[in-house]
Design a protein around this motif. Sequence first.
Motif, PDB file in Angstrom:
ATOM      1  N   TYR A 122      -4.577   4.161  -5.847  1.00 24.86           N
ATOM      2  CA  TYR A 122      -4.258   3.129  -5.390  1.00 24.86           C
ATOM      3  C   TYR A 122      -4.388   4.308  -3.728  1.00 24.86           C
ATOM      4  O   TYR A 122      -4.568   3.327  -2.991  1.00 24.86           O
ATOM      5  CB  TYR A 122      -2.954   3.261  -5.756  1.00 24.86           C
ATOM      6  CG  TYR A 122      -2.423   2.196  -6.754  1.00 24.86           C
ATOM      7  CD1 TYR A 122      -3.260   0.342  -6.925  1.00 24.86           C
ATOM      8  CD2 TYR A 122      -2.436   2.256  -8.074  1.00 24.86           C
ATOM      9  CE1 TYR A 122      -3.636   0.017  -7.704  1.00 24.86           C
ATOM     10  CE2 TYR A 122      -2.738   1.755  -9.304  1.00 24.86           C
ATOM     11  CZ  TYR A 122      -3.121   0.506  -8.745  1.00 24.86           C
ATOM     12  OH  TYR A 122      -3.077  -0.606 -10.192  1.00 24.86           O
ATOM     13  N   LEU A 158      -6.705  -1.544   2.710  1.00 25.37           N
ATOM     14  CA  LEU A 158      -5.574  -1.992   3.003  1.00 25.37           C
ATOM     15  C   LEU A 158      -5.243  -3.302   3.141  1.00 25.37           C
ATOM     16  O   LEU A 158      -6.066  -3.786   3.226  1.00 25.37           O
ATOM     17  CB  LEU A 158      -4.867  -1.283   4.507  1.00 25.37           C
ATOM     18  CG  LEU A 158      -4.542   0.079   4.879  1.00 25.37           C
ATOM     19  CD1 LEU A 158      -4.817   0.428   6.215  1.00 25.37           C
ATOM     20  CD2 LEU A 158      -3.321  -0.004   4.132  1.00 25.37           C
ATOM     21  N   HIS A 216       1.135  -1.216   0.051  1.00 23.43           N
ATOM     22  CA  HIS A 216       0.072   0.055   0.090  1.00 23.43           C
ATOM     23  C   HIS A 216       0.551   1.140  -0.210  1.00 23.43           C
ATOM     24  O   HIS A 216       0.940   2.020   0.871  1.00 23.43           O
ATOM     25  CB  HIS A 216      -1.084   0.048   0.868  1.00 23.43           C
ATOM     26  CG  HIS A 216      -1.950   1.143   1.053  1.00 23.43           C
ATOM     27  ND1 HIS A 216      -3.260   0.761   0.166  1.00 23.43           N
ATOM     28  CD2 HIS A 216      -2.025   2.325   1.692  1.00 23.43           C
ATOM     29  CE1 HIS A 216      -4.241   1.812  -0.139  1.00 23.43           C
ATOM     30  NE2 HIS A 216      -3.690   3.169   0.921  1.00 23.43           N
TER      31      HIS A 216
END
Length: 123
Positions: free
Chosen positions: A57, A62, A25
């Motif tokens: 993104y 998460l 992430h």
Amino acid sequence: MTTTKDDTAILSGVLDRWQAAVGAHQPERIAAQFTEDAVFQGLHPYSVGREGVAAYYDSQPLGMKAVYRVLETRRPADGVVLGYLAVEFSFTDRPPLDVKLSVLVTRTGDDWYISHYQVSRLD
């Protein structure tokens, strides 16, 4: 034109970095795999440039991970590789999402970057 080991290796070089950044992430690191003027089409309206890629993104949950498989490659010109891939995005709280991904990677300097990214969801 058909898939070659060299073209698959070029795509894998770029997409392995993309995949690792997606799994961690790290939106800015993901965006760094794209050209400055990349056309990006995820599952939301398209954007142009790294800023749009990073924002896309950053909005993803998460724990999302991506696993890809190269299905086809073509070399339309020197310094350009077209790839067609199957990608599974997995999540911590819902079933995985299977998509098809077309990417165009271009050579810039000594490395390769994604200059076009188009996701298709086929139900």
